[in-house]
Design a protein around this motif. Structure first.
Motif, short mmCIF file in Angstrom:
data_model
loop_
_atom_site.label_atom_id
_atom_site.label_comp_id
_atom_site.label_asym_id
_atom_site.label_seq_id
_atom_site.Cartn_x
_atom_site.Cartn_y
_atom_site.Cartn_z
N GLU A 189 46.63 37.68 32.08
CA GLU A 189 47.97 37.53 31.34
C GLU A 189 47.48 38.69 30.14
OE1 GLU A 189 48.50 33.52 29.95
OE2 GLU A 189 49.62 33.16 31.52
N ALA A 190 46.30 38.79 29.55
CA ALA A 190 45.92 39.77 28.59
C ALA A 190 46.04 41.18 28.92
CB ALA A 190 44.47 39.31 28.23
N ALA A 191 45.56 41.31 30.53
CA ALA A 191 45.74 42.61 30.91
C ALA A 191 47.24 43.02 31.17
CB ALA A 191 44.90 42.60 32.50
N ALA A 192 48.02 42.19 31.44
CA ALA A 192 49.45 42.42 31.72
C ALA A 192 50.16 42.73 30.38
CB ALA A 192 50.32 41.24 32.20
N ILE A 239 26.82 40.38 46.17
CA ILE A 239 28.25 41.05 45.83
C ILE A 239 28.65 42.00 46.75
CG2 ILE A 239 29.43 42.41 43.98
CD1 ILE A 239 28.92 39.53 43.15
N ALA A 240 29.89 41.96 47.50
CA ALA A 240 30.33 42.93 48.34
C ALA A 240 31.33 43.58 47.83
CB ALA A 240 30.50 42.43 49.91
N ASN A 241 31.57 45.03 47.74
CA ASN A 241 32.59 45.50 47.24
C ASN A 241 33.06 46.48 48.07
OD1 ASN A 241 34.41 46.19 45.06
ND2 ASN A 241 33.37 47.87 44.69
N LEU A 242 34.62 46.77 48.24
CA LEU A 242 35.17 47.86 48.96
C LEU A 242 36.30 48.11 47.93
CD1 LEU A 242 35.24 49.42 51.72
CD2 LEU A 242 37.20 47.86 52.24
N GLY A 243 36.40 49.57 47.58
CA GLY A 243 37.45 49.92 46.71
C GLY A 243 37.38 50.07 45.32
N ASP A 244 38.48 49.78 44.73
CA ASP A 244 38.37 49.97 43.08
C ASP A 244 38.60 48.71 42.28
OD1 ASP A 244 41.07 49.79 43.38
OD2 ASP A 244 41.62 51.65 42.70
N SER A 245 38.51 47.61 42.95
CA SER A 245 38.44 46.22 42.06
C SER A 245 36.93 46.41 41.64
CB SER A 245 38.78 45.24 42.93
OG SER A 245 40.16 45.22 43.31
N ARG A 246 36.70 45.35 40.93
CA ARG A 246 35.43 45.29 40.20
C ARG A 246 34.90 43.89 39.73
NH1 ARG A 246 35.28 48.43 34.56
NH2 ARG A 246 36.00 49.80 35.81
N ALA A 247 33.36 43.76 39.93
CA ALA A 247 32.97 42.57 39.67
C ALA A 247 32.17 42.78 38.17
CB ALA A 247 31.78 42.01 41.04
N VAL A 248 32.02 41.99 37.12
CA VAL A 248 31.34 42.10 36.09
C VAL A 248 30.64 40.69 35.79
CG1 VAL A 248 31.38 42.45 33.51
CG2 VAL A 248 32.77 43.76 35.22
N ASP A 305 49.28 45.33 39.45
CA ASP A 305 48.84 44.07 39.70
C ASP A 305 47.54 43.62 38.92
OD1 ASP A 305 50.77 43.72 41.71
OD2 ASP A 305 49.50 44.81 43.11
N CYS A 306 47.56 42.61 38.42
CA CYS A 306 46.47 41.77 37.41
C CYS A 306 46.13 40.55 37.99
CB CYS A 306 46.86 41.82 35.90
SG CYS A 306 47.28 43.46 35.31
N SER A 307 45.04 40.66 38.78
CA SER A 307 44.49 39.32 39.48
C SER A 307 43.15 39.12 39.02
CB SER A 307 44.90 39.32 40.93
OG SER A 307 46.06 39.23 41.28
N ALA A 308 42.49 37.99 38.80
CA ALA A 308 41.31 37.77 38.68
C ALA A 308 40.45 36.47 39.09
CB ALA A 308 41.12 38.02 37.01
N VAL A 309 39.42 36.35 39.55
CA VAL A 309 38.66 35.10 39.81
C VAL A 309 37.58 34.97 38.70
CG1 VAL A 309 37.40 33.83 41.34
CG2 VAL A 309 39.56 34.90 41.91
N CYS A 310 37.22 33.74 38.01
CA CYS A 310 35.95 33.83 37.28
C CYS A 310 35.33 32.68 38.05
CB CYS A 310 36.44 33.17 35.89
SG CYS A 310 35.15 33.17 34.67
N ALA A 343 37.86 41.17 39.39
CA ALA A 343 39.41 41.69 39.19
C ALA A 343 40.00 42.93 39.60
CB ALA A 343 39.42 41.24 37.62
N THR A 344 41.06 43.14 39.85
CA THR A 344 41.73 44.30 40.29
C THR A 344 41.68 45.32 39.27
OG1 THR A 344 44.06 43.50 39.66
CG2 THR A 344 43.40 42.88 41.82
N ASP A 345 42.04 46.49 39.83
CA ASP A 345 41.83 47.60 39.05
C ASP A 345 42.87 47.72 37.83
OD1 ASP A 345 43.85 48.16 41.16
OD2 ASP A 345 43.80 50.44 40.34
N GLY A 346 44.07 46.94 38.05
CA GLY A 346 44.91 46.74 37.15
C GLY A 346 44.48 46.16 35.78
N VAL A 347 43.60 45.17 35.91
CA VAL A 347 42.72 44.40 34.75
C VAL A 347 41.83 45.53 34.06
CG1 VAL A 347 41.13 42.75 34.09
CG2 VAL A 347 42.81 42.03 35.67
N TRP A 348 41.01 46.37 34.86
CA TRP A 348 40.15 47.08 34.37
C TRP A 348 40.55 48.64 33.77
CZ3 TRP A 348 36.29 43.86 33.54
CH2 TRP A 348 36.04 42.80 34.54
N ASP A 349 41.73 48.82 34.13
CA ASP A 349 42.54 49.92 33.68
C ASP A 349 42.94 49.80 32.29
OD1 ASP A 349 42.08 51.58 36.03
OD2 ASP A 349 44.19 51.19 36.91
#
Length: 288
Positions: free
Chosen positions: A258-261, A121-130, A275-280, A226-232
């Motif tokens: 869609e649930a985040a939006a 996992i490589a992370n830069l910024g405030d998006s998140r991996a769970v 912005d609410c984007s996600a990859v599973c 997912a972007t911070d828009g989801v986790w916020d």
């Protein structure tokens, strides 16, 4: 790479953020693999066993390589160096884009690289991996794999202040710390690391990702990026539950977005939906 997959989410911000995030989406995966290959070629006399590029038209590659038998610590160190070099190279490449102003625009990047049972996992910024994982007693839990690199993290704020950047929150949003130039009340960046954002790079906002390794365990089910828009607006546990409740796995990412939006519209009816984007990424073979 054989038995390999790359997933990434890139959340642009600023006037040119949408262009920057697309550039990074298109180029960063192959920069990471290129730097990884360079490390392998430089450290081995047996070139035939090194991963090679194949499909350069998407972020999912399928080439040939020998299984990686490195110890976890050595594997992590090699990927950490490859990712750091690639992110730095990507940051320099953005500066060369004549038609994209990156002074006050940039993007996050959260990436998952899976090869066999190894997960980077490589992370830069405030998006998140769970990660969603099942305990031996059958209890489903959400494990956060990344740290949100925001100015409210003490180590991040200390680095910015050492470089004469300022960190403070606006009066109308006292809970959101932002990064500001030494003598100007701009840009108000809500993250401490990013690609782009050149005006604050000399003031402690860095492009070095945090890189971690995990060996996929029998109970590990899937990872959500997912972007911070989801986790916020949704908790880690809520996002995991949404994926588990989605009948077909190819619809899981859309269900999360869609649930985040919808939560944004309900909780903040007067605000623009972030912005609410996600990859599973599913880690086990499942029936659709």
């Amino acid at each position: 790479m054989e038995d390999g997959v790359f997933c990434g989410v890139f959340d642009g911000h600023g006037r040119c953020g949408q262009f920057i995030s697309k550039l990074v989406r298109d180029y960063l995966p192959f920069m990471i693999l290129s730097h990884r290959n360079a490390l392998l070629l430089g450290g081995s006399d047996d070139d035939d066993d090194d991963p090679v590029f194949s499909d350069a038209s998407s972020t999912d590659g399928s080439g040939r390589s020998s299984p990686n038998a490195l110890a976890p610590a050595q594997l992590l160190e090699e990927w950490r160096e490859a990712c750091a070099n690639a992110f730095q190279a990507m940051d320099k490449e953005l500066k060369l884009q004549a038609n994209v102003d990156c002074n006050f625009s940039g993007t996050t990047a959260v990436c998952a690289i899976k090869q066999g049972k190894d997960l980077i996992i490589a992370n830069l910024g405030d998006s998140r991996a769970v990660l969603a994982t099942m305990s031996e007693t059958g209890y489903l839990k959400a494990v956060q794999l990344t740290t949100d690199q925001k100015p409210n993290v003490p180590q991040e704020a200390e680095r910015i202040k050492r470089c004469n950047g300022r960190v403070f929150a606006l009066k109308d949003e006292p809970s959101v710390l932002r990064v500001w130039l030494p003598d100007e009340d701009c840009p108000g960046l809500a993250m401490a690391r990013s690609l782009g954002d050149y005006r604050v790079k000399r003031h402690g906002v860095v492009s070095e990702p945090e890189v971690t390794h995990r060996r996929v365990a029998p109970g590990d089910l899937f990872i959500i990026l997912a972007t911070d828009g989801v986790w916020d607006v949704l908790s880690n546990e809520e996002v995991v539950s949404i994926v588990c409740a989605t009948p077909r796995k190819q619809h899981a990412s859309k269900a999360v977005a869609e649930a985040a939006a919808q939560r944004w519209r309900t909780r903040y009816p007067a605000s623009r939906v972030d912005d609410c984007s996600a990859v599973c990424l599913f880690l086990r073979d499942q029936q659709d």
